[in-house]
Design a protein around this motif. Structure first.
Motif: not given
Length: 110
Positions: A25-30, A32-38
């Motif tokens: 449920g974390r914000p991510r690149i639309a 993709r499963r790459i999160t803003v945190r990454n």
């Protein structure tokens, strides 16, 4: 910034998704499963440039800068998540025996 139907509304809505059940449920690149945190860790903590991240993960610079904008808007919360993850990993490392270290001890004892 409003969240509507799992999409972050505003200028970032084409680049950042928030979807329950995907990436925790974390914000991510639309898409993709790459999160803003990454992106924040790679950029701010590991010192990678936006160009390096985009090339390595086949993302657009707009994706990277949207993620960084989202990160800076929510920096306190995301930094807290990063810190909690680092603490958890530290505990796991201390409490998990290394197979390599055990093997080296066996070889020394033999």
């Amino acid at each position: 910034m409003k969240i509507d139907g799992g999409r972050v509304m505003g200028s970032l809505d084409r680049h950042i998704d928030v979807t329950p059940g995907i990436a925790g449920g974390r914000p991510r690149i639309a898409g993709r499963r790459i999160t803003v945190r990454n992106i924040a860790v790679w950029h701010d903590h590991l010192g990678k440039s936006a160009d390096e991240i985009a090339a390595e993960y086949d993302l657009s610079l707009a994706d990277i800068y949207a993620a960084l904008a989202y990160y800076f808007d929510h920096q306190t919360e995301i930094d807290r998540e990063i810190e909690e993850s680092e603490k958890f990993l530290g505990i796991m490392r201390r409490n998990t025996s290394s197979k390599l270290k055990a093997k080296l001890r066996e070889n020394r004892a033999a």
